[in-house]
Structures are given as structure tokens and as C-alpha cells.
Design a protein around this motif. Structure first.
Motif, PDB file in Angstrom:
ATOM      1  N   GLU A 256      40.254  48.849 -20.195  1.00  0.00           N
ATOM      2  CA  GLU A 256      40.662  49.084 -18.807  1.00  0.00           C
ATOM      3  C   GLU A 256      40.494  50.550 -18.407  1.00  0.00           C
ATOM      4  OE1 GLU A 256      44.393  46.369 -19.831  1.00  0.00           O
ATOM      5  OE2 GLU A 256      44.413  46.942 -17.687  1.00  0.00           O
ATOM      6  N   LEU A 257      39.943  50.768 -17.229  1.00  0.00           N
ATOM      7  CA  LEU A 257      39.671  52.119 -16.730  1.00  0.00           C
ATOM      8  C   LEU A 257      40.963  52.893 -16.478  1.00  0.00           C
ATOM      9  CD1 LEU A 257      37.374  54.000 -15.915  1.00  0.00           C
ATOM     10  CD2 LEU A 257      37.293  52.865 -13.683  1.00  0.00           C
ATOM     11  N   PHE A 258      42.024  52.195 -16.093  1.00  0.00           N
ATOM     12  CA  PHE A 258      43.296  52.869 -15.781  1.00  0.00           C
ATOM     13  C   PHE A 258      44.203  52.949 -17.007  1.00  0.00           C
ATOM     14  CE2 PHE A 258      42.182  53.812 -11.739  1.00  0.00           C
ATOM     15  CZ  PHE A 258      42.275  52.838 -10.755  1.00  0.00           C
ATOM     16  N   LYS A 259      43.602  52.891 -18.220  1.00  0.00           N
ATOM     17  CA  LYS A 259      44.405  53.120 -19.422  1.00  0.00           C
ATOM     18  C   LYS A 259      43.684  54.117 -20.324  1.00  0.00           C
ATOM     19  CE  LYS A 259      47.007  48.805 -19.517  1.00  0.00           C
ATOM     20  NZ  LYS A 259      47.112  47.437 -20.094  1.00  0.00           N
ATOM     21  N   VAL A 260      44.488  54.921 -21.064  1.00  0.00           N
ATOM     22  CA  VAL A 260      43.923  55.826 -22.059  1.00  0.00           C
ATOM     23  C   VAL A 260      44.639  55.560 -23.376  1.00  0.00           C
ATOM     24  CG1 VAL A 260      43.368  57.623 -20.363  1.00  0.00           C
ATOM     25  CG2 VAL A 260      45.564  57.706 -21.586  1.00  0.00           C
ATOM     26  N   ARG A 261      43.992  56.010 -24.475  1.00  0.00           N
ATOM     27  CA  ARG A 261      44.545  55.771 -25.810  1.00  0.00           C
ATOM     28  C   ARG A 261      44.517  57.099 -26.564  1.00  0.00           C
ATOM     29  NH1 ARG A 261      40.965  51.936 -27.405  1.00  0.00           N
ATOM     30  NH2 ARG A 261      39.821  53.027 -29.059  1.00  0.00           N
ATOM     31  N   CYS A 262      45.599  57.341 -27.343  1.00  0.00           N
ATOM     32  CA  CYS A 262      45.613  58.579 -28.127  1.00  0.00           C
ATOM     33  C   CYS A 262      45.021  58.326 -29.513  1.00  0.00           C
ATOM     34  CB  CYS A 262      47.059  59.084 -28.270  1.00  0.00           C
ATOM     35  SG  CYS A 262      47.175  60.529 -29.333  1.00  0.00           S
ATOM     36  N   GLY A 263      44.036  59.115 -29.878  1.00  0.00           N
ATOM     37  CA  GLY A 263      43.396  58.966 -31.196  1.00  0.00           C
ATOM     38  C   GLY A 263      44.296  59.412 -32.328  1.00  0.00           C
ATOM     39  N   HIS A 264      45.345  60.174 -31.975  1.00  0.00           N
ATOM     40  CA  HIS A 264      46.260  60.648 -33.032  1.00  0.00           C
ATOM     41  C   HIS A 264      47.363  59.620 -33.300  1.00  0.00           C
ATOM     42  CE1 HIS A 264      44.241  64.456 -32.823  1.00  0.00           C
ATOM     43  NE2 HIS A 264      44.667  64.732 -31.598  1.00  0.00           N
TER      44      HIS A 264
ATOM     45  N   ARG B 191      50.031  66.059 -29.253  1.00  0.00           N
ATOM     46  CA  ARG B 191      48.855  66.709 -29.839  1.00  0.00           C
ATOM     47  C   ARG B 191      47.710  66.751 -28.823  1.00  0.00           C
ATOM     48  NH1 ARG B 191      48.848  63.579 -35.518  1.00  0.00           N
ATOM     49  NH2 ARG B 191      50.263  62.200 -34.396  1.00  0.00           N
ATOM     50  N   PRO B 192      46.884  67.789 -28.844  1.00  0.00           N
ATOM     51  CA  PRO B 192      45.782  67.944 -27.888  1.00  0.00           C
ATOM     52  C   PRO B 192      44.537  67.200 -28.347  1.00  0.00           C
ATOM     53  CG  PRO B 192      45.869  69.873 -29.292  1.00  0.00           C
ATOM     54  CD  PRO B 192      46.978  68.954 -29.764  1.00  0.00           C
ATOM     55  N   ALA B 193      43.606  67.071 -27.380  1.00  0.00           N
ATOM     56  CA  ALA B 193      42.226  66.625 -27.687  1.00  0.00           C
ATOM     57  C   ALA B 193      42.166  65.282 -28.390  1.00  0.00           C
ATOM     58  CB  ALA B 193      41.520  67.685 -28.536  1.00  0.00           C
ATOM     59  N   GLY B 194      43.163  64.412 -28.127  1.00  0.00           N
ATOM     60  CA  GLY B 194      43.117  63.100 -28.794  1.00  0.00           C
ATOM     61  C   GLY B 194      42.947  61.949 -27.821  1.00  0.00           C
ATOM     62  N   LEU B 195      43.112  62.234 -26.514  1.00  0.00           N
ATOM     63  CA  LEU B 195      43.096  61.124 -25.537  1.00  0.00           C
ATOM     64  C   LEU B 195      41.668  60.710 -25.189  1.00  0.00           C
ATOM     65  CD1 LEU B 195      45.934  62.309 -23.100  1.00  0.00           C
ATOM     66  CD2 LEU B 195      46.065  60.495 -24.845  1.00  0.00           C
ATOM     67  N   ARG B 196      41.452  59.392 -25.107  1.00  0.00           N
ATOM     68  CA  ARG B 196      40.138  58.833 -24.703  1.00  0.00           C
ATOM     69  C   ARG B 196      40.382  57.640 -23.810  1.00  0.00           C
ATOM     70  NH1 ARG B 196      37.132  54.928 -28.913  1.00  0.00           N
ATOM     71  NH2 ARG B 196      36.869  53.754 -26.971  1.00  0.00           N
ATOM     72  N   PRO B 197      39.353  57.244 -23.014  1.00  0.00           N
ATOM     73  CA  PRO B 197      39.528  56.029 -22.208  1.00  0.00           C
ATOM     74  C   PRO B 197      39.822  54.831 -23.115  1.00  0.00           C
ATOM     75  CG  PRO B 197      37.562  57.223 -21.516  1.00  0.00           C
ATOM     76  CD  PRO B 197      38.030  57.878 -22.780  1.00  0.00           C
ATOM     77  N   HIS B 198      40.744  53.967 -22.693  1.00  0.00           N
ATOM     78  CA  HIS B 198      41.020  52.747 -23.476  1.00  0.00           C
ATOM     79  C   HIS B 198      39.960  51.712 -23.114  1.00  0.00           C
ATOM     80  CE1 HIS B 198      43.047  49.680 -25.707  1.00  0.00           C
ATOM     81  NE2 HIS B 198      43.389  48.974 -24.641  1.00  0.00           N
TER      82      HIS B 198
END
Ligand code: BV8
Length: 252
Positions: A127-135, A157-164
Motif C-alpha cells: 500500500e502506498l499510504f503505508k511505510v515499514r521500518c527495516g529496523h 532509528r534513522p534511515a530504516g523506513l521504506r514504502p510498504h
């Protein structure tokens, strides 16, 4: 292009049999969103390897964020709204006795905004309106622009978020639930998809071979797996889908 509306070929459709529907970018085209493989589609402007793969994200996260930020902003525009095809699928969900599972490859929220029930809807490509943290793995609602400078609101934590979003080489979501529905459905509708991306492009074969379902392609033009379908309606979704749904419900 077949505009004449062919009769539903198999009148013995049992209303108690569930329906599975697969939608793709073509159902949202008349709402103002781009498709991928049309002449004016997204993959004519950017290389999917650069913006829809984990490798592309690792190589240049800013380019990927720009790609999804632009699509998020477009989806937020006031004139991007569900069209008659999205609305017809809501009528079908509410009117079909056997139940309905709507599986969309789309990452827009037009099915939800049309009124499709969340429990009967699967976004198999995210979904475009969701993000996921890689950490920390948290999945969050996110409607603003996203950049690698945004810290995760949960773990900080920084630099971990990406589009879900499911990229090439990543496993689509809820595949077991989708397969369980495909092997017991009586009717499989494929709407607005070119049938080029797997595993979604293979759903028609599962419905046919495992469930002996009646299979219908409703698309502007024949998709890659068109010959696998029992029936075809080649027209724009905003005309083809309401007409098909009206016929189905009238036959109850
Ligand atoms: C997977 C991100 C394993 C979201 C997308 C090598 C390595 C790994 C995998 C592979 C590999 N080689 C092949 C694969 C499989 C790969 C694949 O299929 N590749 C293709 C190129 C052969 N698939 C994957 O990688 C998938 N994952 O295989 O994992 C696995 C599988 C099963 C179980 C366990 C493990 C992941 C695929 C998801 C990729 N993500 N995008 C985003 O940014 O949106 S792909 C992209 O294509 C979108 O998700 C989109 O949803 C999807 C399908 O496109 P369509 O929706 O069909 O859009 P398109 O433009 O193509 O067609 C639109 C149609 O509408 C046209 O036919 C047009 O005529 C019609 N139309 C236009 N206007 C209208 C209309 N119809 C009606 N009315 C109109 N007005």
C-alpha cells in the motif's frame, strides 16, 4: 475491442459459490492514476529495476523515495477518486450471497474509498499510504513525503523506513489466504491487469484447474494470459465492470 456485452457463458453459476476478483492498474486509470505498461505508463518513464527492486533501493534510496513520493502526492489530489468500476465491485460484494475476496495488485486506496470492506480486500503488492521500518519491522500509515532522513517513529532509528510495497523478487502478501480462496471459488474475474506479473498472472490457472471456476477477463485489451479465460469483455473498466456486475446480480 469487443464492446458488445457477451452473455455470461455459464448460466449455472451458483450464487452460493464465492467470487475471487483480481484487479490491476487499469481499474484505476479512469480515476487519473498511471498504469505501468501502457504507452504512457510508469515503466516508460523510469526503469523498474531502479525503483521497484530491493537492489534499486539499496543503490539509490532517494530515487526510490522520489518515485513513491510523487505517486503518493498524486493519490492525495482531490480529483483522484474511485470510479464506477470500483463502486460496482462494492455493489457486488454487498449483493453476492456466496461472498467475495478482492485481491488487488494496486497500491492505491481507491477500493477502500469506494467502500470495499477491509476484511474482504487484500493488497498483495502492499500500500502506498503505508511505510515499514527495516529496523523494527513496524508498519505505519504514512501520507507525507518520505526520505531516508526520517527516523522511525517507533524505534527512533534513522534511515530504516521504506514504502510498504512488494518489489520484484519480494514475496507478495497474504499468498496463502489468496490461494485458499482461489481453490474454492465459482467465479474468477481479472480486471484491468496485463497479466504479466507473477504470481498474480497465474491465479486464473489455479481458479480454473483447482476450482473449475468460470473465469472472465475484463480489460481494455487482451492481457498476456487472455487465452486462459473462458470469457472476455474488452472495454474500459468504468463501462465493462458495472454492466457485468449488474448482469450477475440480476441473475440472482
Ligand atoms: C515473486 C511494486 C516469489 C508496487 C510491482 C526473478 C527474480 C525474482 C522474481 C522473478 C524473477 N523473474 C520473474 C520473477 C517473478 C516476478 C515477475 O513476475 N516478473 C515478471 C517481469 C515476469 N514477480 C515477482 O518478483 C513477485 N514476487 O515472484 O516472489 C514468490 C512468488 C510466489 C510465492 C512465493 C514467492 C513480486 C511482483 C510485484 C512487483 N511489484 N510494483 C508498485 O510500485 O505499484 S509490479 C507492478 O506490476 C505493480 O505491482 C502492478 O500491480 C503489477 C501488475 O501490473 P498491472 O496492474 O497489470 O498494470 P499494467 O500497466 O501492466 O497493465 C494495466 C492493464 O490495464 C493493461 O492491460 C491495459 O490494457 C489495461 N487498461 C488500461 N486502461 C484501462 C485498462 N483496462 C480497463 N479500463 C481501462 N480504462
Amino acid at each position: 475491442m469487443t464492446n458488445a456485452f457477451p452473455e455470461i457463458m455459464r448460466p449455472d453459476l451458483d450464487p452460493e459459490d464465492p467470487i475471487v476478483i483480481l484487479t490491476g492498474a487499469g481499474i484505476s486509470k479512469e480515476s487519473g492514476l498511471d498504469t505501468f505498461r501502457d504507452a504512457d505508463g510508469l515503466w516508460k518513464r523510469v526503469r523498474l529495476e531502479d525503483v521497484a527492486t530491493p537492489e534499486g533501493f539499496a543503490r539509490d534510496p532517494d530515487r526510490v523515495h522520489d518515485f513513491y513520493n510523487a505517486r503518493r502526492r498524486t493519490l492525495l489530489e482531490t480529483d483522484v477518486v474511485p470510479n464506477a468500476a470500483h463502486e460496482a465491485l462494492v455493489r457486488l460484494e454487498r449483493g453476492w450471497p456466496g461472498g467475495l475476496l478482492l485481491v488487488t495488485q494496486n497500491i492505491d486506496d481507491l477500493h477502500e474509498r469506494a467502500g470495499s470492506s477491509p476484511e474482504g480486500l487484500i493488497h498483495m503488492h502492499g500500500e502506498l499510504f503505508k511505510v515499514r521500518c527495516g529496523h523494527c519491522g513496524v508498519i505505519l500509515e504514512w501520507r507525507a513525503d518520505l526520505s531516508r532522513r526520517d527516523p522511525c517513529p517507533v524505534c527512533g532509528r534513522p534511515a530504516g523506513l521504506r514504502p510498504h510495497v512488494v518489489w520484484f523478487g519480494e514475496i507478495p502478501l497474504e499468498m496463502e489466504r489468496i490461494e485458499r480462496a482461489l481453490i474454492r471459488c465459482g467465479l474468477f474475474l481479472s480486471i484491468g491487469t496485463s497479466g504479466t506479473i507473477y504470481p498474480a498472472a497465474g491465479f486464473v490457472q489455479i481458479a480454473k484447474l483447482e476450482a473449475d471456476a468460470h473465469t472472465v477477463e475484463l480489460n481494455l485489451e487482451p492481457g498476456e494470459g487472455s487465452t486462459l479465460f473462458d470469457q472476455h469483455v474488452h472495454d474500459v473498466a468504468s463501462r465493462a465492470v458495472p454492466a457485468f456486475v449488474d448482469r450477475l446480480l440480476a441473475g440472482l
